[in-house]
Design an enzyme around this catalytic site. Structure first.
Site, PDB file in Angstrom:
ATOM      1  N   ASP A 145     -65.455  -2.584 -33.887  1.00  0.00           N
ATOM      2  CA  ASP A 145     -66.351  -2.298 -32.757  1.00  0.00           C
ATOM      3  C   ASP A 145     -67.087  -0.974 -32.960  1.00  0.00           C
ATOM      4  O   ASP A 145     -66.552  -0.040 -33.555  1.00  0.00           O
ATOM      5  CB  ASP A 145     -65.519  -2.254 -31.472  1.00  0.00           C
ATOM      6  CG  ASP A 145     -66.379  -2.360 -30.230  1.00  0.00           C
ATOM      7  OD1 ASP A 145     -67.554  -2.768 -30.346  1.00  0.00           O
ATOM      8  OD2 ASP A 145     -65.881  -2.026 -29.147  1.00  0.00           O
ATOM      9  N   ASN A 154     -69.888 -13.443 -28.193  1.00  0.00           N
ATOM     10  CA  ASN A 154     -71.071 -12.764 -28.753  1.00  0.00           C
ATOM     11  C   ASN A 154     -72.362 -13.597 -28.609  1.00  0.00           C
ATOM     12  O   ASN A 154     -73.461 -13.078 -28.778  1.00  0.00           O
ATOM     13  CB  ASN A 154     -70.855 -12.403 -30.226  1.00  0.00           C
ATOM     14  CG  ASN A 154     -69.925 -11.224 -30.438  1.00  0.00           C
ATOM     15  OD1 ASN A 154     -69.272 -11.107 -31.469  1.00  0.00           O
ATOM     16  ND2 ASN A 154     -69.840 -10.329 -29.455  1.00  0.00           N
TER      17      ASN A 154
HETATM   18  C1  FPP Z   1     -69.087  -4.908 -32.605  1.00  0.00           C
HETATM   19  O1  FPP Z   1     -69.992  -3.846 -32.510  1.00  0.00           O
HETATM   20  C2  FPP Z   1     -69.309  -5.654 -33.820  1.00  0.00           C
HETATM   21  C3  FPP Z   1     -69.726  -6.946 -33.861  1.00  0.00           C
HETATM   22  C4  FPP Z   1     -70.025  -7.742 -32.659  1.00  0.00           C
HETATM   23  C5  FPP Z   1     -69.937  -7.618 -35.124  1.00  0.00           C
HETATM   24  C6  FPP Z   1     -69.139  -7.129 -36.306  1.00  0.00           C
HETATM   25  C7  FPP Z   1     -69.801  -7.610 -37.503  1.00  0.00           C
HETATM   26  C8  FPP Z   1     -69.863  -6.955 -38.701  1.00  0.00           C
HETATM   27  C9  FPP Z   1     -69.179  -5.692 -38.967  1.00  0.00           C
HETATM   28  C10 FPP Z   1     -70.661  -7.482 -39.810  1.00  0.00           C
HETATM   29  C11 FPP Z   1     -70.680  -8.963 -39.985  1.00  0.00           C
HETATM   30  C12 FPP Z   1     -69.495  -9.516 -40.630  1.00  0.00           C
HETATM   31  C13 FPP Z   1     -69.501 -10.220 -41.771  1.00  0.00           C
HETATM   32  C14 FPP Z   1     -68.258 -10.890 -42.261  1.00  0.00           C
HETATM   33  C15 FPP Z   1     -70.682 -10.330 -42.592  1.00  0.00           C
HETATM   34  P1  FPP Z   1     -70.931  -3.770 -31.241  1.00  0.00           P
HETATM   35  O2  FPP Z   1     -72.259  -4.324 -31.601  1.00  0.00           O
HETATM   36  O3  FPP Z   1     -70.294  -4.453 -30.070  1.00  0.00           O
HETATM   37  O4  FPP Z   1     -71.005  -2.245 -31.037  1.00  0.00           O
HETATM   38  P2  FPP Z   1     -71.242  -1.486 -29.642  1.00  0.00           P
HETATM   39  O5  FPP Z   1     -70.013  -1.734 -28.798  1.00  0.00           O
HETATM   40  O6  FPP Z   1     -71.373  -0.078 -30.067  1.00  0.00           O
HETATM   41  O7  FPP Z   1     -72.485  -2.045 -29.041  1.00  0.00           O
END
Ligand code: FPP
Length: 255
Positions: free
Chosen positions: A30, A78
């Site tokens: 996250d 998501n």
């Molecule tokens: C949360 O950060 C992260 C995600 C919803 C996606 C995680 C994905 C990756 C690290 C890359 C993709 C994976 C692969 C296997 C290619 P957020 O966007 O919720 O962060 P925030 O809470 O700061 O908004």
């Protein structure tokens, strides 16, 4: 970004024993969006940096001797994000498989995918299937990618499957126990996670491995996922090693 090796940070000198090194770590990656906003960049760049952190972490996990790593890459929740962000996450998964699959194959990594196929585009399904089938014979390290994954959805799907087996006479309802359910889950080939790490300062599981995490040690870090590195993983393992796991029993020596 953080760097450092196991030995230079004292992990190798920690007493070694079966409970010191977790077999399976789950990670809720996250903080990509906040990392990007904090650096004055679009959120998609945060996810790109998140993939780099994922590469670093898989490498570190292999080096440190873990057997299983599961990462929460895209949750069933998501889909509520803007279409552009969902597309960016799908594009990143495609790039990751295209760029990293050959190397992961060479390194003996077996890829498993957890989650529902429902709603995923054909090209993504084809790539996920390819990653799973082309690494199925590997056994040096296990990478679980939770993609279009939600713990409640996984449990509901397992319950449907078991209900069909009962209806078909293949299973007696009375025979359904925790082990039966565990075997019906997507993660059946993985041990329960010893540790769940969540970066990004939130303190919740967000539907990640909720059945499997019943006795996991939970470690919440104030680091945003794109900044996560080997040293953070080592520190999390040290924190795990310092905790006493009782699985509902008593503190050792208390009886
Ligand atoms: C949360 O950060 C992260 C995600 C919803 C996606 C995680 C994905 C990756 C690290 C890359 C993709 C994976 C692969 C296997 C290619 P957020 O966007 O919720 O962060 P925030 O809470 O700061 O908004």
């Amino acid at each position: 970004m953080t760097t450092g090796s196991a030995s230079s940070h004292g992990l190798a000198s920690q007493p070694s024993g079966p409970s010191d090194l977790p077999r399976h770590i789950g990670i809720i990656m996250d903080g990509n969006g906040r990392w990007a906003t904090g650096h004055g960049m679009p959120r998609a760049i945060g996810h790109e940096r998140g993939v780099e952190a994922l590469r670093r972490t898989v490498k570190a996990a292999q080096k440190l001797g873990l057997e299983f790593l599961t990462v929460y890459s895209f949750s069933t929740e998501n889909w509520r994000r803007p279409v552009s962000e969902v597309s960016a996450l799908f594009a990143l998964l495609k790039t990751f498989v295209k760029q990293d699959l050959e190397r992961l194959k060479r390194e003996g990594v077996r890829i498993s995918v957890f989650g529902t196929r429902e709603g995923l585009p054909e090209d993504i399904l084809a790539l996920l299937d390819k990653a799973v089938s082309e690494t199925a014979h590997n056994s040096a390290f296990n990478l679980g990618i939770a993609f279009n994954y939600g713990g409640r959805e996984e449990i509901a799907r397992a319950a449907r499957r078991l209900a069909l087996d009962v209806a078909d006479g293949k299973l007696q309802a009375d025979d359904i126990d925790e082990a039966t359910i565990g075997r019906a889950l997507d993660t059946h080939a993985f041990p329960d996670p010893d540790v769940i790490i969540r970066t990004g300062e939130e303190h919740r599981l967000s539907n990640f491995l909720i059945w499997q995490a019943a006795y996991s040690e939970l470690i919440f870090l104030n680091v945003l996922w794109p900044d996560f590195g080997e040293l953070d993983l080592i520190r999390a393992i040290q924190t795990f090693a310092s905790r006493e796991r009782r699985f509902g029993g008593l503190k050792s020596g208390a009886a």
